[in-house]
Every structure is written in structure tokens, then in C-alpha cells.
Design an enzyme around this catalytic site. Structure first.
Site, PDB file in Angstrom:
ATOM      1  CD  GLU A   1      -3.701  -2.507   6.929  1.00 22.03           C
ATOM      2  OE1 GLU A   1      -2.643  -2.905   6.829  1.00 22.03           O
ATOM      3  OE2 GLU A   1      -4.303  -1.606   6.884  1.00 22.03           O
TER       4      GLU A   1
ATOM      5  N   GLY B   1       2.776  -0.808   4.164  1.00 21.81           N
ATOM      6  CA  GLY B   1       2.996   0.304   3.919  1.00 21.81           C
ATOM      7  C   GLY B   1       4.268   0.837   3.654  1.00 21.81           C
ATOM      8  N   GLY B   2       4.954   1.296   4.924  1.00 21.10           N
ATOM      9  CA  GLY B   2       6.146   1.879   4.940  1.00 21.10           C
ATOM     10  C   GLY B   2       7.413   0.865   4.180  1.00 21.10           C
TER      11      GLY B   2
ATOM     12  CD  GLU C   1      -3.264   5.488   6.561  1.00 24.13           C
ATOM     13  OE1 GLU C   1      -3.202   5.513   5.565  1.00 24.13           O
ATOM     14  OE2 GLU C   1      -2.392   5.054   7.276  1.00 24.13           O
TER      15      GLU C   1
ATOM     16  CB  SER D   1       4.479  -1.770  12.335  1.00 23.21           C
ATOM     17  OG  SER D   1       3.976  -0.559  12.395  1.00 23.21           O
TER      18      SER D   1
ATOM     19  N   GLY E   1       1.934   2.228  10.953  1.00 22.50           N
ATOM     20  CA  GLY E   1       2.885   3.101  10.698  1.00 22.50           C
ATOM     21  C   GLY E   1       3.338   3.654  12.180  1.00 22.50           C
TER      22      GLY E   1
ATOM     23  CG  ASN F   1      -1.668   1.204   1.324  1.00 18.10           C
ATOM     24  OD1 ASN F   1      -1.749   1.939   0.408  1.00 18.10           O
ATOM     25  ND2 ASN F   1      -2.165   1.318   2.745  1.00 18.10           N
ATOM     26  CD1 TRP F   2       4.056   1.189  -2.326  1.00 19.49           C
ATOM     27  CD2 TRP F   2       3.807   2.063  -4.460  1.00 19.49           C
ATOM     28  NE1 TRP F   2       4.635   0.415  -3.179  1.00 19.49           N
ATOM     29  CE2 TRP F   2       4.733   0.799  -4.643  1.00 19.49           C
ATOM     30  CE3 TRP F   2       3.670   2.588  -5.776  1.00 19.49           C
ATOM     31  CZ2 TRP F   2       5.305   0.405  -5.829  1.00 19.49           C
ATOM     32  CZ3 TRP F   2       4.070   2.066  -7.020  1.00 19.49           C
ATOM     33  CH2 TRP F   2       4.885   1.109  -6.849  1.00 19.49           C
ATOM     34  CE  LYS F   3      -0.234   3.163   4.634  1.00 19.10           C
ATOM     35  NZ  LYS F   3      -0.519   3.442   5.953  1.00 19.10           N
TER      36      LYS F   3
ATOM     37  CG  HIS G   1      -5.862   1.677   4.730  1.00 17.19           C
ATOM     38  ND1 HIS G   1      -5.676   2.632   5.627  1.00 17.19           N
ATOM     39  CD2 HIS G   1      -5.112   0.916   4.919  1.00 17.19           C
ATOM     40  CE1 HIS G   1      -4.417   2.418   6.102  1.00 17.19           C
ATOM     41  NE2 HIS G   1      -3.944   1.441   5.552  1.00 17.19           N
TER      42      HIS G   1
HETATM   43  P1  PGA Z   1       2.496   0.204   7.824  1.00 18.53           P
HETATM   44  O1  PGA Z   1       0.957   0.460   6.873  1.00 18.53           O
HETATM   45  O2  PGA Z   1       2.985  -0.966   6.815  1.00 18.53           O
HETATM   46  O3  PGA Z   1       3.305   1.429   7.380  1.00 18.53           O
HETATM   47  O4  PGA Z   1       2.420   0.180   9.062  1.00 18.53           O
HETATM   48  C1  PGA Z   1       0.142  -0.634   6.534  1.00 18.53           C
HETATM   49  C2  PGA Z   1      -0.945  -0.004   6.335  1.00 18.53           C
HETATM   50  O5  PGA Z   1      -1.553   1.196   6.414  1.00 18.53           O
HETATM   51  O6  PGA Z   1      -1.621  -0.860   5.235  1.00 18.53           O
END
Ligand code: PGA
Length: 252
Positions: free
Chosen positions: A171, A235-236, A101, A214, A177, A12-14, A99
Site C-alpha cells: 500500500e 478502505g473507502g 496509518e 484508492s 485515501g 478495511n473499515w478503519k 497499516h
Molecule cells: P483507501 O484505503 O482504499 O481508502 O485508499 C486503503 C487502506 O487504507 O487500506
């Protein structure tokens, strides 16, 4: 020889990687990786990079690309939104739905998430739908209640016969994050709960359930050692081509 366990690695590149960076990432990533039986690699670039990502991964059947968010209506006056026909036109075959967010920063409700999942399935798009509790909910002992309500809102919208095309990601919001991943035991416990809820509602029990929050090169093997986990949503640690290629190669 035993059949390898099917695993999904979703990136997930956001709000990172415009079209040029997405192309550069995938060129490098394709050089570093080869298709592995039973392993699917999913990318969720920002909307402006969908077309570039779809073009860059042509010829690799193990890679699929998806939108980070879609509207449930196929067209209409919804400024700023993206419809399923628009994202499929440029090659997206997946959609991230609900998601945390989207839920917590943009007020997406369980009901809207359910509508989006149903719309994605109708459009022939595989939804990767996210569920998970906040830290306050976990500390108040409400994890089970929150996750079950999130799952039920999807069950209510999706006919049992369609569930073989749904993928869920657990999640926990407090792990996203933050560098603080759920322990393999914590994750497995909630995965088990989700599967139990699906079976209780008479739904396909083999729905893949990914863990996200994470995940990195250092903890992915410990998490995937739990058979309740069918993959990871990252993500990260998915933003660097070399690091992501290394991570997806760790599981064998
Ligand atoms: P993260 O993000 O790996 O940076 O914690 C995961 C996500 O938001 O899907």
C-alpha cells in the site's frame, strides 16, 4: 475448465461502522453475494464491531473477519491495546498489521510490526501485513529500499515454515485515501520486488500479495489484470454494502 485464480478482497473499515451498522452491512452484503470458488472476502471492522461482524457472517466460509491492530503480548498492562486471545475469543481469524496509518500516525516501527506478525502466527491468526513507501520516499527514489527493509523486518521474525500463513499488502502511502491509485505497472513492479526479496531470503514464494490504495469499482479490474496482484485491500470503496458487493463481483 480452468481453476479460477485465488483472489482476496479485503475491506478495511478503519473507524467506520459500529456494531449496528456492521450487522446491517453484512445482512445486506450476504443477500447480494454468493460464495465464489477461489474468492475470499475479508473484513476488518473497528474492534467494537468484531463480535457483531463475526456473528453476522456465520455460515459463509468464504468470509473471514479480522482485527485492525493487535498487540504482540498475549496479556498485560497495555491500556487501550487488544491482545490476540481477546480478538480470537470473539471470532477474529485475521489481523491487519503495520497499516501505514499505524506506522505513520502512531509511530509503529518495523520491529514492532515484525513482533506482531510473529505473535499473530503463534496465536493461529493470519496476519495481513502492510508495507509501502511515502510520497517523499518515492520521489527520492527510495521505494525499493524502504519496502525491502519493511519486508526484511518480517522475515527476521518469522520462520520460513510459517510463511504459507502470511499475506502481504503493498500500500503506497501516497495512494491511500487520496483517490490517486498506483498504476497497475507501478504496483506490479513493487509486487515483483517483494516476491524477489522473499525468494532471496529463502522464504515461501507463493505468499499472496494484495495491492491497496484508492482501489474502486473503476480501477479494480485494471489492477487485477496484472497477475502479480493476488487481491486488493480497500478502505473507502468498501464502506457501502452495495458498492462493495459490486466491486467483489467484478473479478468474476
Ligand atoms: P483507501 O484505503 O482504499 O481508502 O485508499 C486503503 C487502506 O487504507 O487500506
Amino acid at each position: 475448465m480452468t481453476t479460477p485464480r485465488p483472489l482476496i478482497y479485503a475491506a478495511n473499515w478503519k473507524m467506520h461502522h459500529g456494531p449496528g451498522a456492521a450487522r446491517g452491512f453484512l445482512t445486506r452484503f450476504l443477500d447480494l453475494t454468493r460464495p465464489v470458488e477461489g474468492r475470499s472476502l475479508w473484513f476488518f471492522p473497528p474492534a467494537v464491531s468484531l463480535a457483531a461482524a463475526c456473528e453476522a457472517m456465520v455460515g459463509r466460509n468464504d468470509i473471514s473477519v479480522g482485527a485492525q491492530n493487535v498487540h504482540w503480548e498475549p496479556k498485560g498492562a497495555f491500556t487501550g491495546e487488544l491482545s490476540l486471545p481477546l480478538v480470537t475469543e470473539v471470532g477474529a481469524r485475521l489481523a491487519l498489521v503495520g497499516h501505514s496509518e499505524r506506522r505513520h500516525l502512531f509511530g509503529e516501527t518495523n520491529e514492532q510490526v515484525g513482533r506482531k506478525v510473529a505473535a499473530a502466527l503463534k496465536a493461529g491468526v493470519t496476519p495481513l501485513v502492510c508495507v509501502g513507501e511515502t510520497l517523499a520516499e518515492r520521489e527520492a527514489g527510495r521505494t525499493e529500499n524502504v519496502v525491502v527493509r519493511q519486508v526484511d523486518a518480517i522475515v527476521e521474525r518469522v520462520p520460513a515454515a510459517e510463511w504459507h500463513r502470511v499475506v502481504i499488502a503493498y500500500e503506497p502511502v501516497w495512494a491511500i485515501g487520496t483517490g490517486k491509485n498506483a498504476t497497475p505497472d507501478d504496483a506490479a513492479q513493487v509486487h515483483h520486488l517483494i516476491r524477489f526479496e522473499l525468494s532471496r531470503r529463502g522464504v515461501e514464494q507463493r505468499v499472496p500479495i494484495l495491492y491497496g490504495g484508492s482501489v474502486n469499482q473503476g480501477n479494480v479490474l485494471g489492477l487485477l489484470a496484472r497477475e502479480e496482484l493476488d487481491g486488493v485491500l480497500v478502505g473507502g470503496a468498501s464502506l457501502d454494502a452495495d458498492g462493495w458487493a459490486e466491486l467483489v463481483g467484478l473479478g468474476g
